[in-house]
Design a protein around this motif. Structure first.
Motif, PDB file in Angstrom:
ATOM      1  N   PRO A 187       0.817  -1.215   0.000  1.00 47.65           N
ATOM      2  CA  PRO A 187       0.000   0.000   0.000  1.00 47.65           C
ATOM      3  C   PRO A 187       0.853   1.268   0.000  1.00 47.65           C
ATOM      4  CG  PRO A 187       0.108  -0.879   2.214  1.00 47.65           C
ATOM      5  CD  PRO A 187       0.842  -1.863   1.334  1.00 47.65           C
TER       6      PRO A 187
ATOM      7  N   HIS B 159       2.088   5.026  -1.025  1.00 54.34           N
ATOM      8  CA  HIS B 159       1.317   6.260  -1.214  1.00 54.34           C
ATOM      9  C   HIS B 159       1.165   6.623  -2.680  1.00 54.34           C
ATOM     10  CE1 HIS B 159       5.345   7.854  -1.707  1.00 54.34           C
ATOM     11  NE2 HIS B 159       4.820   8.951  -2.197  1.00 54.34           N
TER      12      HIS B 159
ATOM     13  N   ASP C 274       0.177   4.821  -4.986  1.00 58.28           N
ATOM     14  CA  ASP C 274      -0.992   4.149  -5.563  1.00 58.28           C
ATOM     15  C   ASP C 274      -2.322   4.695  -5.045  1.00 58.28           C
ATOM     16  OD1 ASP C 274       0.589   2.420  -7.095  1.00 58.28           O
ATOM     17  OD2 ASP C 274       0.861   1.065  -5.393  1.00 58.28           O
ATOM     18  N   ARG C 275      -2.265   5.673  -4.177  1.00 65.91           N
ATOM     19  CA  ARG C 275      -3.501   6.250  -3.650  1.00 65.91           C
ATOM     20  C   ARG C 275      -4.155   7.132  -4.708  1.00 65.91           C
ATOM     21  NH1 ARG C 275      -3.874   8.869   2.402  1.00 65.91           N
ATOM     22  NH2 ARG C 275      -5.918   9.876   2.217  1.00 65.91           N
TER      23      ARG C 275
ATOM     24  N   GLU D  61      -7.832   7.905   3.409  1.00 68.22           N
ATOM     25  CA  GLU D  61      -6.920   6.838   3.816  1.00 68.22           C
ATOM     26  C   GLU D  61      -7.680   5.550   4.095  1.00 68.22           C
ATOM     27  OE1 GLU D  61      -3.955   6.044   7.511  1.00 68.22           O
ATOM     28  OE2 GLU D  61      -3.338   7.592   6.090  1.00 68.22           O
TER      29      GLU D  61
ATOM     30  N   PHE E 254      -8.533   3.986   0.816  1.00 67.49           N
ATOM     31  CA  PHE E 254      -7.311   3.442   0.227  1.00 67.49           C
ATOM     32  C   PHE E 254      -6.944   2.116   0.891  1.00 67.49           C
ATOM     33  CE2 PHE E 254      -2.519   3.480   0.470  1.00 67.49           C
ATOM     34  CZ  PHE E 254      -2.313   3.022  -0.828  1.00 67.49           C
ATOM     35  N   CYS E 255      -6.955   2.091   2.210  1.00 64.88           N
ATOM     36  CA  CYS E 255      -6.611   0.867   2.937  1.00 64.88           C
ATOM     37  C   CYS E 255      -7.564  -0.276   2.593  1.00 64.88           C
ATOM     38  CB  CYS E 255      -6.633   1.128   4.440  1.00 64.88           C
ATOM     39  SG  CYS E 255      -5.301   2.203   5.025  1.00 64.88           S
TER      40      CYS E 255
ATOM     41  N   MET F 114      -6.792  -1.563  -0.909  1.00 62.27           N
ATOM     42  CA  MET F 114      -5.568  -2.354  -0.949  1.00 62.27           C
ATOM     43  C   MET F 114      -5.740  -3.680  -0.210  1.00 62.27           C
ATOM     44  SD  MET F 114      -3.685  -0.575  -2.879  1.00 62.27           S
ATOM     45  CE  MET F 114      -2.180  -1.516  -2.771  1.00 62.27           C
TER      46      MET F 114
ATOM     47  N   ALA G 246       3.552   1.460   5.758  1.00 65.55           N
ATOM     48  CA  ALA G 246       2.205   0.921   5.554  1.00 65.55           C
ATOM     49  C   ALA G 246       1.223   1.658   6.466  1.00 65.55           C
ATOM     50  CB  ALA G 246       2.184  -0.572   5.868  1.00 65.55           C
TER      51      ALA G 246
ATOM     52  N   TYR H 220      -4.393  -0.612   7.349  1.00 62.69           N
ATOM     53  CA  TYR H 220      -4.117  -1.716   6.432  1.00 62.69           C
ATOM     54  C   TYR H 220      -3.356  -2.839   7.130  1.00 62.69           C
ATOM     55  CZ  TYR H 220      -2.081  -4.371   2.590  1.00 62.69           C
ATOM     56  OH  TYR H 220      -1.696  -5.388   1.758  1.00 62.69           O
TER      57      TYR H 220
END
Length: 444
Positions: free
Chosen positions: A173, A175, A177-178, A184, A187-188, A191, A225, A229
């Protein structure tokens, strides 16, 4: 011809190209604290710490004394057959320091690479399962097991396959690729869904022995990380009887402002960790620390080495732990890391080619980007580190465009500030177009 050039010419006749990542034409002769001296007697402020393997600095007097004293008594007798006093002492100290719940045991090796190999062995032995999961962007080492779980460079797979079977890689994960406007938590969760996809399609969880991660990736770009996540992945492992391991080779022993990088994640309690690099201030020593019942699952000679945990390296490791404790290097890393983070954030305001800044203790990555597109600019990063070398600061890159910041944890504050001033000068030179473009990107 300089002495550096003459020596490198001699070496080039016999050194295999796979042995070194090409950065600078420098031959190091000596070091003291945070200062390195080359064969031409030129000094450099070290912002690399030998890839985070000299957290206590170069030639620390206490470590040097321990090595010298032990060498007069016994340099080597294989720990595969007999114990020695410094090794016994180190077993007690490391097991007490481990960020692992319950009784802990240790197994020694010669490098972070074989420590990560050993984690695979112990996990397979304990669970009776074969499959191993690691992450994109990982750097775990260069032996066949650790190079298989790594995923940071194509040259770590090119021409050397087949690699270790049973290894599956999932997205780290990072940053980068956010998505724009993604929280957040979103995003988590996205992923984590990607993490679970193999388990839902072709990888039976009940046949998976191990998930190994760098809580803060080093060579992958110094990405931490997200806590949400890592909690999700750890909980998944707990639910399915999968061992959870953390590679602390680069980020352990005070580097990230805590003793271990996993200490940044209070809800996560690994089953196994890999330790290396700075454990003996750069001497060849590594260790796997794990829950006792896991470590008891493998019998000798399943993980013995002729020199692993020998008298000199374990004496150096005991002295290293003394220095970390007596000089409060963990706390020092956290404190000076805040100073470093503020410096690089201020630098970003002044220079548009400075992108994201990620500093955790005296440790982190600074992105160099195209000012217009904000895309990675590996050539500009190469120009910067080349100019820094000319000005007397040793710094390298990872991922092509990420400046690697890892000075010795003993670096005097005055020396650190001097390095910052030189970095500012190099940035001003880059901004003004005073640095020549290299013929090609250097480094990774």
């Amino acid at each position: 011809m300089s002495q550096n050039q003459a020596l490198l010419h001699q070496e080039s006749q016999g050194l295999a190209p796979a042995s070194r990542i090409k950065f600078f034409n420098v031959v190091l002769k000596s070091g003291k604290g945070a200062i390195l001296t080359d064969a031409d007697n030129r000094d450099y402020i070290d912002l690399l710490s030998s890839a985070s393997s000299t957290n206590t600095g170069h030639a620390h007097p206490h470590v040097v004394h321990a090595i010298q004293e032990q060498a007069t008594r016994l340099i080597q007798y294989t720990p595969a057959y007999f114990a020695t006093e410094p090794e016994i002492e180190l077993v007690k100290r490391l097991t007490a320091l481990a960020p692992i719940a319950g009784p802990v045991k240790v197994a020694f090796g010669n490098s972070g690479s074989d420590a990560n190999d050993a984690i695979i062995k112990f996990a397979r032995a304990y669970t009776g399962r074969q499959n191993v999961v690691s992450f994109t962007g990982a750097y775990h080492g260069s032996t066949y097991g650790s190079i298989t779980t790594s995923a940071v460079s194509l040259n770590m797979a090119r021409k050397i396959g087949p690699l270790l079977p049973g290894v599956v890689k999932v997205p780290f994960p990072s940053h980068w690729d956010r998505l724009p406007n993604e929280t957040e938590a979103e995003f988590c969760d996205r992923m984590f869904a990607a993490f679970k996809q193999p388990f839902e399609t072709y990888l039976p969880a009940d046949e998976t022995a191990l998930v190994e991660i760098e809580a803060i990736q080093g060579d992958g770009g110094f990405c931490k990380a997200p806590a949400r996540y890592l909690d999700q992945v750890y909980t998944f492992c707990q639910e399915h009887g999968i061992l959870f391991a953390v590679d602390e080779v680069n980020q352990g022993l005070g580097r990230s402002g805590t003793m271990w990088s996993i200490d940044h994640f209070p809800n996560v309690h690994p089953d196994l960790i890999a330790v290396g690099k700075s454990i003996a201030s750069g001497l060849p020593l590594s260790a796997v620390l794990g829950r006792a019942e896991v470590m008891d699952a493998l019998a000798a000679p399943g993980n013995v080495y002729t020199t692993a945990g020998n008298p000199v390296t374990t004496a150096a490791a005991n002295a290293t732990l003394d220095v970390i404790n007596d000089e409060h290097l963990v706390e020092r890393s956290a404190r000076l890391g805040k100073t470093a983070r503020q410096f690089f954030l201020d630098l970003r305001k002044q220079y548009p080619f400075i992108g994201d800044v990620r500093i955790y203790g005296l440790n982190g990555g600074i992105d160099v980007v195209d000012p217009e597109t904000k895309q990675p600019d590996a050539i500009a990063a190469s120009m910067l580190i080349t100019r820094l070398l000319e000005l007397g600061v040793l710094m390298i890159t990872v991922r092509g465009n990420v400046l690697r910041f890892q000075p010795p944890l003993v670096i005097p504050e005055q020396t650190l500030q001097q390095a910052f001033q030189i970095i500012e000068t190099a940035c001003a030179d880059l901004q003004a177009g005073r640095i020549a473009k290299p013929d090609h990107q250097i480094g990774w």
